[in-house]
Scaffold this motif. Structure first.
Motif, PDB file in Angstrom:
ATOM      1  N   GLY A 113      -0.535  -1.097  -8.647  1.00  0.00           N
ATOM      2  CA  GLY A 113      -1.505  -0.018  -8.591  1.00  0.00           C
ATOM      3  C   GLY A 113      -2.628  -0.167  -7.597  1.00  0.00           C
ATOM      4  O   GLY A 113      -3.673   0.483  -7.737  1.00  0.00           O
ATOM      5  N   ALA A 114      -2.450  -0.971  -6.552  1.00  0.00           N
ATOM      6  CA  ALA A 114      -3.504  -1.139  -5.546  1.00  0.00           C
ATOM      7  C   ALA A 114      -3.721   0.159  -4.771  1.00  0.00           C
ATOM      8  O   ALA A 114      -2.769   0.844  -4.401  1.00  0.00           O
ATOM      9  CB  ALA A 114      -3.147  -2.262  -4.578  1.00  0.00           C
ATOM     10  N   SER A 143      -9.599  10.659   5.711  1.00  0.00           N
ATOM     11  CA  SER A 143      -8.261  10.179   6.080  1.00  0.00           C
ATOM     12  C   SER A 143      -8.288   8.669   6.294  1.00  0.00           C
ATOM     13  O   SER A 143      -8.189   8.183   7.420  1.00  0.00           O
ATOM     14  CB  SER A 143      -7.770  10.872   7.360  1.00  0.00           C
ATOM     15  OG  SER A 143      -7.729  12.267   7.195  1.00  0.00           O
ATOM     16  N   PRO A 144      -8.480   7.924   5.205  1.00  0.00           N
ATOM     17  CA  PRO A 144      -8.603   6.474   5.370  1.00  0.00           C
ATOM     18  C   PRO A 144      -7.300   5.860   5.859  1.00  0.00           C
ATOM     19  O   PRO A 144      -6.234   6.064   5.266  1.00  0.00           O
ATOM     20  CB  PRO A 144      -8.943   5.998   3.958  1.00  0.00           C
ATOM     21  CG  PRO A 144      -8.359   7.035   3.058  1.00  0.00           C
ATOM     22  CD  PRO A 144      -8.482   8.332   3.796  1.00  0.00           C
ATOM     23  N   GLY A 145      -7.376   5.156   6.962  1.00  0.00           N
ATOM     24  CA  GLY A 145      -6.180   4.537   7.510  1.00  0.00           C
ATOM     25  C   GLY A 145      -6.290   3.034   7.492  1.00  0.00           C
ATOM     26  O   GLY A 145      -5.925   2.378   6.517  1.00  0.00           O
ATOM     27  N   LEU A 146      -6.826   2.470   8.573  1.00  0.00           N
ATOM     28  CA  LEU A 146      -6.993   1.032   8.710  1.00  0.00           C
ATOM     29  C   LEU A 146      -8.448   0.713   8.965  1.00  0.00           C
ATOM     30  O   LEU A 146      -9.158   1.473   9.613  1.00  0.00           O
ATOM     31  CB  LEU A 146      -6.154   0.504   9.874  1.00  0.00           C
ATOM     32  CG  LEU A 146      -4.641   0.739   9.810  1.00  0.00           C
ATOM     33  CD1 LEU A 146      -3.989   0.296  11.119  1.00  0.00           C
ATOM     34  CD2 LEU A 146      -4.030  -0.009   8.630  1.00  0.00           C
ATOM     35  N   CYS A 147      -8.883  -0.439   8.476  1.00  0.00           N
ATOM     36  CA  CYS A 147     -10.265  -0.878   8.687  1.00  0.00           C
ATOM     37  C   CYS A 147     -10.279  -2.328   9.136  1.00  0.00           C
ATOM     38  O   CYS A 147      -9.526  -3.157   8.606  1.00  0.00           O
ATOM     39  CB  CYS A 147     -11.079  -0.719   7.411  1.00  0.00           C
ATOM     40  SG  CYS A 147     -12.836  -1.152   7.583  1.00  0.00           S
ATOM     41  N   ARG A 211      -3.463   2.805   0.568  1.00  0.00           N
ATOM     42  CA  ARG A 211      -2.155   3.182   0.020  1.00  0.00           C
ATOM     43  C   ARG A 211      -1.658   4.476   0.658  1.00  0.00           C
ATOM     44  O   ARG A 211      -0.471   4.622   0.966  1.00  0.00           O
ATOM     45  CB  ARG A 211      -2.275   3.335  -1.501  1.00  0.00           C
ATOM     46  CG  ARG A 211      -0.952   3.610  -2.205  1.00  0.00           C
ATOM     47  CD  ARG A 211      -1.144   3.926  -3.677  1.00  0.00           C
ATOM     48  NE  ARG A 211       0.133   3.905  -4.372  1.00  0.00           N
ATOM     49  CZ  ARG A 211       0.528   2.944  -5.202  1.00  0.00           C
ATOM     50  NH1 ARG A 211      -0.276   1.920  -5.461  1.00  0.00           N
ATOM     51  NH2 ARG A 211       1.723   2.996  -5.783  1.00  0.00           N
ATOM     52  N   GLN A 212      -2.588   5.406   0.869  1.00  0.00           N
ATOM     53  CA  GLN A 212      -2.258   6.691   1.490  1.00  0.00           C
ATOM     54  C   GLN A 212      -1.647   6.469   2.872  1.00  0.00           C
ATOM     55  O   GLN A 212      -0.666   7.118   3.259  1.00  0.00           O
ATOM     56  CB  GLN A 212      -3.519   7.540   1.594  1.00  0.00           C
ATOM     57  CG  GLN A 212      -3.352   8.890   2.237  1.00  0.00           C
ATOM     58  CD  GLN A 212      -4.677   9.630   2.387  1.00  0.00           C
ATOM     59  OE1 GLN A 212      -5.720   9.187   1.897  1.00  0.00           O
ATOM     60  NE2 GLN A 212      -4.651  10.753   3.079  1.00  0.00           N
ATOM     61  N   PHE A 213      -2.220   5.543   3.636  1.00  0.00           N
ATOM     62  CA  PHE A 213      -1.712   5.213   4.964  1.00  0.00           C
ATOM     63  C   PHE A 213      -0.295   4.659   4.863  1.00  0.00           C
ATOM     64  O   PHE A 213       0.617   5.101   5.587  1.00  0.00           O
ATOM     65  CB  PHE A 213      -2.639   4.186   5.621  1.00  0.00           C
ATOM     66  CG  PHE A 213      -2.184   3.695   6.964  1.00  0.00           C
ATOM     67  CD1 PHE A 213      -2.584   4.341   8.122  1.00  0.00           C
ATOM     68  CD2 PHE A 213      -1.372   2.573   7.075  1.00  0.00           C
ATOM     69  CE1 PHE A 213      -2.173   3.887   9.374  1.00  0.00           C
ATOM     70  CE2 PHE A 213      -0.950   2.110   8.313  1.00  0.00           C
ATOM     71  CZ  PHE A 213      -1.359   2.770   9.465  1.00  0.00           C
TER      72      PHE A 213
END
Length: 315
Positions: A113-114, A143-147, A211-213
């Motif tokens: 569930g991360a 739109s969270p992708g990579l950080c 997770r969305q990414f």
């Protein structure tokens, strides 16, 4: 809403560094929801040592054997709990490279569930506030992708390796890391939004993904055994509208290339060859029209390195 973050640390025959990295996470103000250590079939006693370390972290419950069908090529693994934190160890059947091992950790993280996962090189040490800062920045956008984080060289005081990542020229596949060799003070004075606009990849030694990414873009490309996975992942994500983020509040110290042999002081020929092959593969995948120029650049770099090694050996 509090987002659950899993931390994934890949090991290959460097269990001492992996334990140091994991311990630095455990000392953080936010530990995440899950620490996952993946051993890529090390030929030494890494799996024994790391398994023992994981078992010592368990409190109150017996270890749980991992039999997950969602983790391909899993040899064996166990998990323990420490309060609200789950700590897992995965032993893979083979050494399939950076993407292979990290993808296995991601599969387990998603199963539990991360909402995001933080991929860390095992030769890193993280600041106590790093995880919380990365999580907040990643989910600050629609739109969270990579950080990425502020990476400092571990053995050069206050010297910056990069601010989040860098920019790769598609015609040469040569990369410039943003902020490299600045002082920590100079890096902190940079405008973070300006840094983000200048990036076209996040440096893989410290990379958080949502997770969305992952669900939209897919896993890391396992055909790239080592190097350039972060360019490929970021470019695939940006094509789908995801953003690249950076926070200077997440400080990570990195002993660059300690495991791979590609440090800024010494360059292993095998590692260099893998880098050149990965550059060609990613170019063919994303910008095939640039391939002749990239091949010429790779040949030049290879000859230059070969000549340097000959002269160094003759001295």
């Amino acid at each position: 809403m509090h987002k659950k973050v899993a931390v994934i640390i890949l090991n290959y025959e460097r269990w001492q560094e992996t334990v140091l990295c994991a311990n630095s996470i455990m000392k953080g103000t936010e530990q995440g929801s899950h620490i996952i250590i993946v051993d890529n079939a090390s030929g030494d006693d890494s799996s024994i040592k790391l398994h023992q370390w994981v078992l010592t972290q368990g409190k109150g419950e017996a270890p749980h054997r991992i039999t997950s069908a969602s983790v391909p090529d899993l040899d064996w693994g166990e998990s323990v709990t420490n309060g609200s934190l789950r700590i897992s160890f995965l032993r893979m059947q083979r050494n399939g490279g950076y993407a292979y091992g990290n993808n296995a950790g991601i599969c387990l993280a998603l199963e539990h569930g991360a909402d995001a996962f933080w991929i860390l090189n095992n030769d890193t040490i993280v600041d106590k506030n790093a995880l919380g800062a990365m999580r907040r920045r990643l989910f600050a956008d629609d739109s969270p992708g990579l950080c990425g984080s502020l990476l400092l060289y571990a053995d050069v005081k206050d010297c910056v390796q990069c601010c989040g990542g860098g920019r790769t020229n598609i015609w040469t596949f040569l990369s410039r890391l943003r902020g490299r060799n600045l002082t920590r003070e100079q890096a902190l004075a940079l405008d973070a939004k300006d840094v983000e606009r200048s990036l076209n990849f996040i440096y893989g030694a410290s990379m958080m993904a949502s997770r969305q990414f992952y669900e939209a873009v897919g896993p890391l490309d396992e055909s790239l055994f080592l190097y350039c996975e972060e360019q490929d992942w970021a470019w695939r994500g940006m094509k789908k509208g995801f953003t690249l983020a950076y926070t200077p509040l997440a400080v990570v110290w990195h002993r660059e290339g300690y495991t791979s042999g590609m440090s800024y002081r010494r360059k292993d020929m095998k590692s260099q060859w893998r880098l050149l092959v990965s550059r060609i593969r990613v170019t063919l995948k994303h910008h095939p029209y640039a391939l002749p120029f990239v091949i010429l650049g790779c040949c030049y770099a290879g000859v230059r390195l070969f000549v340097k090694r000959i002269f160094a050996a003759s001295c």
